[in-house]
Design an enzyme around this catalytic site. Structure first.
Site, PDB file in Angstrom:
ATOM      1  N   SER A  20      42.411  92.881  31.572  1.00 39.63           N
ATOM      2  CA  SER A  20      42.547  93.880  32.627  1.00 39.63           C
ATOM      3  C   SER A  20      43.946  94.510  32.530  1.00 39.63           C
ATOM      4  O   SER A  20      44.344  94.950  31.457  1.00 39.63           O
ATOM      5  CB  SER A  20      42.294  93.232  33.991  1.00 39.63           C
ATOM      6  OG  SER A  20      42.102  94.212  34.980  1.00 39.63           O
ATOM      7  N   ASP A  80      31.103  95.615  32.753  1.00 42.91           N
ATOM      8  CA  ASP A  80      32.387  95.708  33.447  1.00 42.91           C
ATOM      9  C   ASP A  80      32.637  97.133  33.923  1.00 42.91           C
ATOM     10  O   ASP A  80      32.599  98.075  33.123  1.00 42.91           O
ATOM     11  CB  ASP A  80      33.496  95.262  32.490  1.00 42.91           C
ATOM     12  CG  ASP A  80      34.874  95.358  33.113  1.00 42.91           C
ATOM     13  OD1 ASP A  80      34.968  95.450  34.356  1.00 42.91           O
ATOM     14  OD2 ASP A  80      35.867  95.314  32.361  1.00 42.91           O
ATOM     15  N   HIS A 139      33.916  91.540  33.216  1.00 38.77           N
ATOM     16  CA  HIS A 139      35.353  91.746  33.082  1.00 38.77           C
ATOM     17  C   HIS A 139      35.998  90.606  32.283  1.00 38.77           C
ATOM     18  O   HIS A 139      36.010  89.463  32.719  1.00 38.77           O
ATOM     19  CB  HIS A 139      35.965  91.840  34.477  1.00 38.77           C
ATOM     20  CG  HIS A 139      37.275  92.545  34.527  1.00 38.77           C
ATOM     21  ND1 HIS A 139      37.519  93.746  33.885  1.00 38.77           N
ATOM     22  CD2 HIS A 139      38.443  92.233  35.158  1.00 38.77           C
ATOM     23  CE1 HIS A 139      38.747  94.136  34.126  1.00 38.77           C
ATOM     24  NE2 HIS A 139      39.340  93.236  34.883  1.00 38.77           N
TER      25      HIS A 139
END
Length: 550
Positions: free
Chosen positions: A164, A414, A439
């Protein structure tokens, strides 16, 4: 001698969820880029040398995200498992202004003068300080730069990891400091979420598709719920009804409360998409495996006649999976408790300006992206005005062809994936697309329920790590030989070392590392532009026109 010299070890050993590490702190400068102040603060990092082969092992370095570093340490099992196979040193560095790494303690967010040192640039320089401290400490050469002579000390290859925002930082660390970091695995890194790089509804559109694929009725119920909420909360009786039936900890009293409540519900759906893993997890909140399927199944099987009551029953999959919650906090607008939201909101108001919107075809309530409105909110909340172009200026935006040795991985479940790199940029900046991945699922520990695409992706990562490490060792050996020849010659021309090296360096042959890699793909027209692991029935080998057969 680099800026940070004070090193403090507070705890000898900590073990959480089976992961053991030492908690250490390094003094780094509050302002890494000017010479107006020498003020420092303690940056936290976690350290494990249990597997490290100090003679030949690499350093696996995790770039901390917008939260306490322990959260990511406990949810990045692939790094731990791979480190054992590579005999690597494990380092997880916390990001300044998150967790315990607060430059001004509990006053760090009190004013612009204290919070103004929170930025990705400053954080990257912090990471470099940690890496350089470890490099020099391991070799016992902290003051090597003061020796007054050319001295090529022992260095270890560093592989940066991140998921991320941490994945964005890992990729940028490699781009900005290629002499510090040999390569980077950037998982679910939305480096193209900035203005004019992705549609503003990239996020809501992906969440919509995931819910629709799970259940059309589920999608339709959510889409219809926004008007139902507005209708039922037109008066105080309706607000009280919704407060009671959704077991809210604080009552809905105003129109602003209702808007924030809707934002909170939307955040539940979005977070479900991010943690839509094939097995139970507690990364952001405890949820079952494939929680969106469970959510939609609960909604579809509900005997309630009211859609809002159906949604409440279904939401227990996320809000109360452990069945110990008595009421639910909605007033922050976020359904996530573990992350440092104040710091992240400040970053979005300065450098991380990411346009978001929802359109008519999305299941969320339609809302436009308004930079003027966003700027006004930032100025009101933080007394700063966002700089929408700074990330592109600093990190290249869509133009990253000059980068090297980066893997960008994205799972198509995601919501952030469509602001990530989904095609190969070059032979060494490659994209891995995981159709069944949420994710940064690929950074998590191996699990018996992992889809085949994730298993294959992790194998590819480790082959690439080996290649990067081999290239590093070859380069280091050549540098040592050149410096050795120079020092044997004597220092007659210390002001022009590079002229000597230019004259003595042998022509370097192109590094090639033979690979036998298979990429599983389906319906791919331009092979050279896509790196994808897909467990298709029909498999074919792709030959990227470089030394890597991908």
């Amino acid at each position: 001698m680099f800026k940070s010299i004070l090193f403090v070890c507070l705890f000898s050993l900590v073990s959480i969820h089976g992961y053991e590490y030492q908690v250490k702190y390094l003094d780094v400068q509050v302002d890494q880029f000017t010479y107006t102040s020498n003020q420092t603060f303690q940056l936290k990092y976690l350290y494990n040398d249990k597997y490290w082969d100090k003679k030949n092992g690499p350093i696996f370095f995790y770039c901390g995200n917008e939260g306490a570093v322990e959260v990511f340490t406990e949810n990045t099992g692939f790094l731990w498992e791979s480190a054992k196979r590579f005999k690597a040193l494990i380092v997880f560095s916390e990001h300044r202004y998150y967790g315990d790494s607060l430059p001004f303690g509990n006053k760090s967010f009190d004013s612009v003068s204290t919070r103004g040192y929170l930025s990705s640039e400053q954080a990257l320089e912090d990471f470099v300080d940690v890496i350089e401290y470890i490099q020099s400490s391991a070799e016992g050469e902290k003051d090597r730069a003061l020796e007054g002579d050319y001295n090529l000390g022992r260095r270890y290859p560093v592989i940066a990891f991140g998921g991320s925002y941490g994945g964005m930082l890992a990729s940028w660390l490699r781009m900005k400091y290629p002499h510090i970091v040999q390569g980077a695995l950037a998982a679910s890194a939305p480096i193209w979420a900035f203005p004019n790089m992705a549609p503003c509804n990239f996020y809501s559109k992906t969440v919509t598709e995931v819910f629709k694929n799970a259940s059309q009725n589920c999608h339709d119920s959510i889409k219809a719920s926004w008007k139902l909420i507005d209708d039922v909360t037109k008066d105080n009786l309706g607000k009280q009804w919704l407060t009671d039936n959704w077991k809210l900890c604080t009552p809905l009293e105003t129109t602003d409360d209702v808007q924030k409540f809707k934002g909170w519900i939307g955040d539940i759906y979005s977070t479900l998409a991010m943690v839509n893993y094939p097995y139970p997890n507690s990364f952001l909140r405890p949820v079952p495996g494939y929680p969106i399927k469970k959510f939609c199944a609960a909604l579809d099987s509900s005997t309630q006649s009211n859609v809002l009551l159906k949604l409440f029953e279904a939401s227990q999959v996320y809000l109360n999976y452990t069945q110990d919650a008595q009421c639910f906090k909605w007033d922050s607008g976020s359904s996530i408790d573990e992350l440092g939201l104040t710091g992240w909101y400040f970053q979005t108001c300065t450098e991380m300006v990411m346009p978001f919107c929802s359109k008519d075809n999305d299941m969320f309530e339609p809302y436009p992206w308004s930079f003027d409105g966003f700027r006004a909110e930032c100025e009101k909340t933080f007394q700063v005005s966002p700089n929408p172009n700074i990330a592109e200026k600093l990190y290249g935006g869509l133009r990253i062809e000059a980068a090297s040795n980066i893997i960008f991985s994205n799972g198509l479940l995601d919501p952030w994936s469509h602001a990530g790199v989904l095609h190969n940029i070059s032979s060494s900046v490659v994209a891995v697309v995981i159709p069944e991945g949420a994710h940064h699922l690929d950074l998590r520990a191996a699990n018996k329920d992992d889809p085949e695409s994730v298993i294959q992706a992790r194998k590819y990562y480790e082959r690439t790590f080996r290649k990067w490490i081999n290239e590093f060792e070859i380069s280091e050996q050549r540098n040592r030989e050149e410096f050795k020849r120079y020092k044997m010659r004597g220092n007659e021309d210390t002001n022009d070392i590079w002229r000597y090296l230019q004259g003595t360096r042998m022509v370097k042959e192109k590094l090639t590392v033979p690979t036998k890699e298979v990429s599983y793909v389906r319906n791919v027209e331009k092979h050279s532009n896509l790196g994808m692991f897909h467990p298709a029935l029909t498999m074919q080998r792709l030959h990227y026109p470089t030394t890597i057969q991908f």
